[in-house]
Design a protein around this motif. Structure first.
Motif, PDB file in Angstrom:
ATOM      1  N   HIS A  61       0.842  -1.179   0.000  1.00  0.00           N
ATOM      2  CA  HIS A  61       0.000   0.000   0.000  1.00  0.00           C
ATOM      3  C   HIS A  61       0.885   1.240   0.000  1.00  0.00           C
ATOM      4  N   GLU A  62       0.303   2.369  -0.361  1.00  0.00           N
ATOM      5  CA  GLU A  62       1.114   3.600  -0.392  1.00  0.00           C
ATOM      6  C   GLU A  62       1.714   3.887   0.994  1.00  0.00           C
ATOM      7  N   GLN A  63       0.850   3.832   2.050  1.00  0.00           N
ATOM      8  CA  GLN A  63       1.380   3.899   3.420  1.00  0.00           C
ATOM      9  C   GLN A  63       1.617   2.465   3.876  1.00  0.00           C
ATOM     10  N   CYS A  64       2.859   2.125   4.136  1.00  0.00           N
ATOM     11  CA  CYS A  64       3.130   0.724   4.483  1.00  0.00           C
ATOM     12  C   CYS A  64       4.314   0.601   5.432  1.00  0.00           C
ATOM     13  N   PHE A  65       4.302  -0.504   6.172  1.00  0.00           N
ATOM     14  CA  PHE A  65       5.320  -0.758   7.195  1.00  0.00           C
ATOM     15  C   PHE A  65       5.696  -2.230   7.163  1.00  0.00           C
ATOM     16  N   TRP A  66       6.959  -2.481   7.306  1.00  0.00           N
ATOM     17  CA  TRP A  66       7.421  -3.854   7.501  1.00  0.00           C
ATOM     18  C   TRP A  66       8.275  -3.853   8.759  1.00  0.00           C
ATOM     19  N   ARG A  67       7.734  -4.439   9.794  1.00  0.00           N
ATOM     20  CA  ARG A  67       8.489  -4.540  11.038  1.00  0.00           C
ATOM     21  C   ARG A  67       9.118  -5.923  11.075  1.00  0.00           C
ATOM     22  N   ASP A  68      10.403  -5.981  11.309  1.00  0.00           N
ATOM     23  CA  ASP A  68      11.078  -7.272  11.313  1.00  0.00           C
ATOM     24  C   ASP A  68      11.900  -7.457  12.576  1.00  0.00           C
ATOM     25  N   PHE A  69      11.691  -8.606  13.229  1.00  0.00           N
ATOM     26  CA  PHE A  69      12.522  -9.003  14.359  1.00  0.00           C
ATOM     27  C   PHE A  69      13.385 -10.173  13.887  1.00  0.00           C
ATOM     28  N   LEU A  70      14.546  -9.882  13.390  1.00  0.00           N
ATOM     29  CA  LEU A  70      15.605 -10.851  13.044  1.00  0.00           C
ATOM     30  C   LEU A  70      15.382 -11.641  11.769  1.00  0.00           C
ATOM     31  N   ALA A  71      14.139 -11.968  11.433  1.00  0.00           N
ATOM     32  CA  ALA A  71      13.908 -12.940  10.372  1.00  0.00           C
ATOM     33  C   ALA A  71      14.559 -12.533   9.061  1.00  0.00           C
ATOM     34  N   TYR A  72      14.408 -11.263   8.668  1.00  0.00           N
ATOM     35  CA  TYR A  72      15.012 -10.787   7.430  1.00  0.00           C
ATOM     36  C   TYR A  72      16.265  -9.957   7.672  1.00  0.00           C
ATOM     37  N   THR A  73      16.269  -9.216   8.769  1.00  0.00           N
ATOM     38  CA  THR A  73      17.291  -8.174   8.941  1.00  0.00           C
ATOM     39  C   THR A  73      18.339  -8.520   9.994  1.00  0.00           C
ATOM     40  N   TRP A  74      18.127  -9.589  10.776  1.00  0.00           N
ATOM     41  CA  TRP A  74      18.996  -9.895  11.921  1.00  0.00           C
ATOM     42  C   TRP A  74      19.146  -8.687  12.855  1.00  0.00           C
ATOM     43  N   THR A  75      18.107  -7.831  12.859  1.00  0.00           N
ATOM     44  CA  THR A  75      18.053  -6.778  13.860  1.00  0.00           C
ATOM     45  C   THR A  75      16.573  -6.506  14.123  1.00  0.00           C
ATOM     46  N   ILE A  76      16.288  -5.482  14.884  1.00  0.00           N
ATOM     47  CA  ILE A  76      14.908  -5.095  15.174  1.00  0.00           C
ATOM     48  C   ILE A  76      14.669  -3.794  14.433  1.00  0.00           C
ATOM     49  N   LYS A  77      13.832  -3.850  13.422  1.00  0.00           N
ATOM     50  CA  LYS A  77      13.765  -2.724  12.499  1.00  0.00           C
ATOM     51  C   LYS A  77      12.368  -2.602  11.914  1.00  0.00           C
ATOM     52  N   THR A  78      11.917  -1.355  11.762  1.00  0.00           N
ATOM     53  CA  THR A  78      10.700  -1.118  11.005  1.00  0.00           C
ATOM     54  C   THR A  78      11.042  -0.331   9.758  1.00  0.00           C
ATOM     55  N   LEU A  79      10.702  -0.875   8.609  1.00  0.00           N
ATOM     56  CA  LEU A  79      10.900  -0.186   7.341  1.00  0.00           C
ATOM     57  C   LEU A  79       9.588   0.504   6.992  1.00  0.00           C
ATOM     58  N   TRP A 139      -0.569  -3.324   4.196  1.00  0.00           N
ATOM     59  CA  TRP A 139      -0.488  -2.106   5.000  1.00  0.00           C
ATOM     60  C   TRP A 139       0.626  -2.292   6.051  1.00  0.00           C
ATOM     61  N   THR A 140       0.541  -3.389   6.815  1.00  0.00           N
ATOM     62  CA  THR A 140       1.620  -3.692   7.767  1.00  0.00           C
ATOM     63  C   THR A 140       2.007  -5.148   7.627  1.00  0.00           C
ATOM     64  N   LEU A 141       3.310  -5.391   7.675  1.00  0.00           N
ATOM     65  CA  LEU A 141       3.849  -6.747   7.699  1.00  0.00           C
ATOM     66  C   LEU A 141       4.774  -6.838   8.899  1.00  0.00           C
ATOM     67  N   PHE A 142       4.701  -7.968   9.597  1.00  0.00           N
ATOM     68  CA  PHE A 142       5.494  -8.150  10.807  1.00  0.00           C
ATOM     69  C   PHE A 142       6.093  -9.545  10.720  1.00  0.00           C
ATOM     70  N   THR A 143       7.392  -9.643  10.721  1.00  0.00           N
ATOM     71  CA  THR A 143       8.053 -10.950  10.632  1.00  0.00           C
ATOM     72  C   THR A 143       9.004 -11.121  11.804  1.00  0.00           C
ATOM     73  N   THR A 144       8.932 -12.281  12.455  1.00  0.00           N
ATOM     74  CA  THR A 144       9.777 -12.531  13.629  1.00  0.00           C
ATOM     75  C   THR A 144      10.412 -13.896  13.535  1.00  0.00           C
ATOM     76  N   LEU A 145      11.662 -13.980  13.927  1.00  0.00           N
ATOM     77  CA  LEU A 145      12.330 -15.271  14.078  1.00  0.00           C
ATOM     78  C   LEU A 145      12.002 -15.813  15.471  1.00  0.00           C
ATOM     79  N   GLN A 146      11.629 -17.080  15.556  1.00  0.00           N
ATOM     80  CA  GLN A 146      11.237 -17.641  16.857  1.00  0.00           C
ATOM     81  C   GLN A 146      12.157 -18.756  17.337  1.00  0.00           C
ATOM     82  N   SER A 147      12.829 -19.414  16.418  1.00  0.00           N
ATOM     83  CA  SER A 147      13.738 -20.491  16.833  1.00  0.00           C
ATOM     84  C   SER A 147      14.732 -20.736  15.708  1.00  0.00           C
ATOM     85  N   LEU A 148      15.826 -21.402  16.034  1.00  0.00           N
ATOM     86  CA  LEU A 148      16.887 -21.680  15.069  1.00  0.00           C
ATOM     87  C   LEU A 148      16.867 -23.167  14.720  1.00  0.00           C
ATOM     88  N   HIS A 149      16.931 -23.467  13.438  1.00  0.00           N
ATOM     89  CA  HIS A 149      16.937 -24.875  13.018  1.00  0.00           C
ATOM     90  C   HIS A 149      18.073 -25.623  13.725  1.00  0.00           C
TER      91      HIS A 149
END
Lengths: 620, 620
Positions: A61-79, A139-149
């Motif tokens: 969407h034109e206004q959009c957010f991707w909040r990621d906890f580690l899964a994509y960015t290996w940090t805590i970040k909102t794009l 509009w908003t996407l939120f991705t989190t890593l929860q465990s390591l293989h």
């Protein structure tokens, strides 16, 4: 959906419900809103594994957010916005092969968006995600890593619980106690902790527990005599301001009969038991004096005083878990050496009974100031509060009813919202959207509790709801203070039982009391300065160096460009639970909810490094 | 169903499912087996509130059992056969108005019976019941009291959680810590406990926790220095023999990552935390010397030595929770004063490393004997076991697989069987039927583990499955011993690593060792007598008097008329958790499951008396 029509793709069918399977591409049938929502989410998520900058342009969407906890960015970040998202996707495409996406829950909101929860897998671990769609666009996407293989925690539910004993008889084996005593006697001596945690309150313990379960050698050091003393040593009437549902530590939840608001000494006992039962490596009576990072050895050298004896620890990682507040901020008053009464910072106030009938002044008007003023009044003191600037006030009941109750309450549990789920639900909203959500809540509360706010104004108390009327939640994120959760002291102010001067500052002290900014002389046997704490990276400055503290920059705060939280906008709490500008240095802190939830991500980051997994931090 | 056709009745429709509501009296439609089962149970239960001797005659199967925990009888009792049931009903009709019956779960068993769970209400409280029907007639009925009207425990789930603090400000109020310290300093001094619990192991603590939650003033006294020492002080390699799902204490279950078999010191730490977190009134370092019941004051006078200082306690009720075993049974040997080695009872064996390379003899062949023999072997000792009589042996894995796993396991939890539900399911079978059920299990195990049993026989070990081949469960209920749960020691015996003499007794000792019944002289540096414990009412004899011990009679055992469990048949464990022949004297003990489950009924009996509720014990 039209946004996808240009894209061709092949994919597995991730729809696990079996619904709509017979609906072909060109068929049109009337779907229920929830089925439509599921179909939209499914279609959107089917392309997530094939993320590209082009896709970002089309799918968001034109206004959009991707909040990621580690899964994509290996940090805590909102794009925020398509450009930022496209950049991240371009940079991450190689490192993050997302797959095995399973939708676990879908909702349709008539006000104009759909949402779903999903699980997924990456090359490195498993995650949980959340998606909000407007007209099929994210509009908003939120991705989190929860465990390591390969490094999943052993649990009963997964059927991987440890045995406790290996049945069979093994020559010379050590008992559980012998093994534990051996490990504890070696850590910090023959064995170095991989991770040293400074501060053994709820934050340090929650992280220690997760590291212990993940098999990362840790050591917690704390200055007090006993685990739990960080709570026990506060003022006598203190109870947690947040209710029990919000306060669970990882792994060992409070039992069902636990009181709603835990008294501080009961909390202290719980933490002391927690350290024992979670088998933490915990050194009480330990002062940290100096920490230096060796670039050549890629490790810290930390000088501590452990039960009075100097020791050197050499961890690879150092976590400052000394609380989200820094060093107590104690003002210096002209003439204070002449003052015959007691002068102390609020952190030193314990609530001895000796103030009965005495004149007591509390400087400040946030939580501690109110609690201490009420505690003094309960004990029969004459109390006056000096308010320096406007304060956010909200009734505890209203906070629970309108803010947390939906996620953290008996009703939420009955509706299937576990504590872990609630944490993720709360985190699924990007910080940018929170003031707007909070302002709606504030309006409701101002109307419902008009008696409180009118009473306070009549008493001369400067009450507000924050610079942008967004209330306590954003104030907490921006500066960690500036508010009082009303549990009785406001009522005492309204009734005149706690005296008030507002606005008021102390200009100077003399033998018998304080001279205020309005010229009034206020006699005092006790002056408590509830004047807050310095910034959190003050710990880094005093423990490591001014250079490192400067390199790191401020901790906490979102960059909201409001008072005490200068811009630029960061969108996440600065330096918290994520890599900092100083290699091997981490910050952990906050309330019990944050200690619980974010200790997971900090522990996963440490575990990944401990195991030598590829960790590419996205630091754009 | 025909049995009811003679009876006319009016009633409310207790069917909450809404099924079958349109089925009139004379309609015949084909019902599914589960619907038929529900209908049968519903019809049967509709008459329960109108129980009469005539009803008993009509409503019960020829072979029938009614097991009641307090709800009807205010004791723990199994009535066998129509006559016994009719007598109880005749006597109880006035005292027990049962109503508000709600079926909560129904099952149909193709092998020929239906069962259902139901909730109900009596004049005094709420209960849970269970019914098994054969051809519409009751085969087994199980009724339990679960809570008392007006005295329900405060819990989160009920929305009655305590607040922890009263918001608002109250002059002079005490903090949680001050209240708790005041209560602890008064109990046993200004305040007398209503109930004194002797023995602070899992039994005493589970009961103390329930009394604390129910608001019954209690005090637990224990001889050890620290709570949990009853486990810590056992031999070093000890782990719980029962798995974690079986072992939870009330209120504070073990967390999800807890090991399957808890090591003894970890159990000690758990219990120590439990005492603290459940806010028990607990005196460590306290020896009980004498207890006398005053008929005039209807209270006990108990002399204790509390941290070396004599004190007199005056509770209304005295609970002996010193373990299901009595005083250690230590044999006296001819010539033992000449023996130069160490001679000790198994309860004193701790597993110091000093026995490496030494000759060690273990007398006995039950759990402790095997564990200690294996522990000595692990440490490098030369061990010989002297078996005096045949022993029941079962592999721990087989016990879990075939006996408890259905109720207490990860799989059971996933199937919705909570710990509390499992306890009730286990208790829903009358003791009379257990040997038959157990014999089937034994047959399966003997076949599956044939290698074990053949190996033991080849090694000369006398293995059996009990007098009537009903295995470990009935042995536990009848005499509390006579078995070994194999976790490795049997294998050592099979491999000859633990020496064996069987059958063998010690005839006399000399300077260097023991002379055995076969004439052999066995050199020994250490002789451990794993010779068991005296009867439980030995505690009553030593603490109160021989007269009281005789009046009470034996504790534990069912009256099965087997070795160590003389008749007549009682059908319930003698004197356990229920009124005894001595007013105000109670016995509590057993494994962790029993400590958990039966502490509820004991606590409810004490609470009812504390509150002065009408308690009519059916003692026919």
């Amino acid at each position: 959906m039209k946004a996808f029509s240009d894209l061709s793709y092949t994919h597995h069918n991730h729809n696990t419900t079996g619904k709509n399977e017979t609906v072909g591409k060109n068929q049109k049938i009337v779907q229920s809103p929830i089925a439509q929502a599921e179909e939209s989410c499914r279609l959107w998520l089917e392309l997530l594994p094939y993320a590209s900058p082009q896709w970002a342009e089309l799918a968001f969407h034109e206004q959009c957010f991707w909040r990621d906890f580690l899964a994509y960015t290996w940090t805590i970040k909102t794009l925020e916005g398509k450009t930022a998202i496209a950049s991240m996707v371009a940079s991450s495409a190689q490192r993050c092969a997302v797959g095995d996406i399973q939708i676990t829950e879908v909702k349709h909101h008539p006000e104009g968006f759909d949402e779903c929860w999903f699980s997924f897998s990456t090359a490195i671990g498993r995650g949980i995600g959340h998606l909000r769609l407007k007209q099929g666009l994210c509009w908003t996407l939120f991705t989190t890593l929860q465990s390591l293989h390969g490094f999943e925690e052993k649990t009963g539910k997964l059927g991987t619980r440890e045995r406790g004993t290996n049945h069979g008889v093994i020559k010379g084996r050590l008992s559980w106690l012998e093994q534990r005593e051996q490990a504890l006697s070696r850590i910090g001596n023959e064995d170095q902790p991989y991770c040293l945690i400074i501060g053994g309150g709820q934050g340090g313990m929650a992280l220690g527990a997760r590291l212990q379960r993940l098999g990362v050698p840790h050591l917690i050091v704390d200055k007090h005599e006993r685990p739990g003393d960080s709570w026990r040593k506060r003022y006598r009437s203190l109870c947690l301001h947040d209710p029990v549902w919000y306060d669970h530590l990882p792994y060992l939840p409070f039992p069902d009969h636990w009181p709603v608001f835990t008294p501080k000494d009961k909390m202290g006992d719980w933490l002391e038991s927690y350290a024992k039962l979670m088998e933490l490596a915990y050194w009480s009576n330990t002062l940290c004096r100096k920490a230096v990072f060796s670039e050549s050895r890629k490790a810290w050298e930390v000088q501590v005083l452990h039960e009075g004896r100097p020791k050197t620890l050499r961890p690879k990682h150092l976590v400052l878990a000394t609380g989200m507040s820094g060093v107590p901020r104690m003002p210096q008053f002209k003439g204070q050496e002449a003052f015959k009464g007691s002068l102390m910072h609020s952190s030193r106030y314990q609530g001895e009974k000796r103030w009965q009938g005495k004149a007591c002044v509390v400087l400040g008007s946030n939580n501690s100031a109110h609690d201490i003023a009420a505690d003094l009044w309960e004990q029969g003191a004459e109390v006056t509060m000096l308010q320096r600037s406007p304060t956010i006030v909200i009734r505890s009941e209203s906070l629970q009813k309108h803010a947390w109750g939906r996620l953290y309450s008996e009703e939420a549990l009955a509706a299937g919202i576990s504590t872990e789920k609630a944490d993720l639900m709360a985190a699924s909203w990007p910080h940018r959207l929170m003031p707007g959500i909070s302002r709606e809540m504030v309006k409701t509360v101002l109307a419902e509790d008009a008696d409180l706010y009118e009473g306070l104004k009549r008493a001369g108390f400067m009450v507000h709801m924050g610079e942008d009327d967004s209330g306590i939640h954003t104030a907490y994120m921006r500066r960690g203070s500036g508010y009082y959760i009303e549990v009785g002291a406001s009522q005492l102010i309204i009734e005149g039982k706690i005296g008030l001067r507002s606005p008021a500052e102390i200009i100077e002290l003399d033998e018998h009391g304080a001279v205020l900014s309005n010229g009034e002389h206020m006699p005092a046997d006790l002056i408590v300065c509830a004047t807050g704490y310095g910034p959190m990276n003050g710990w880094a400055e005093s423990l490591i160096s001014r250079e490192v503290a400067r390199k790191i920059g401020p901790c906490w705060g979102l960059g909201s460009d409001t008072r005490y939280d200068p811009g630029p906008w960061e969108g996440e709490l600065r330096n918290m639970w994520k890599p900092t500008a100083q290699e091997g240095l981490w910050f952990h802190g906050g309330n019990l909810m944050q200690s619980r939830h974010f200790s997971l991500y900090l522990a996963l980051q440490l575990k990944a490094r401990y195991e030598g997994l590829p960790v590419n931090v996205y630091d754009a």
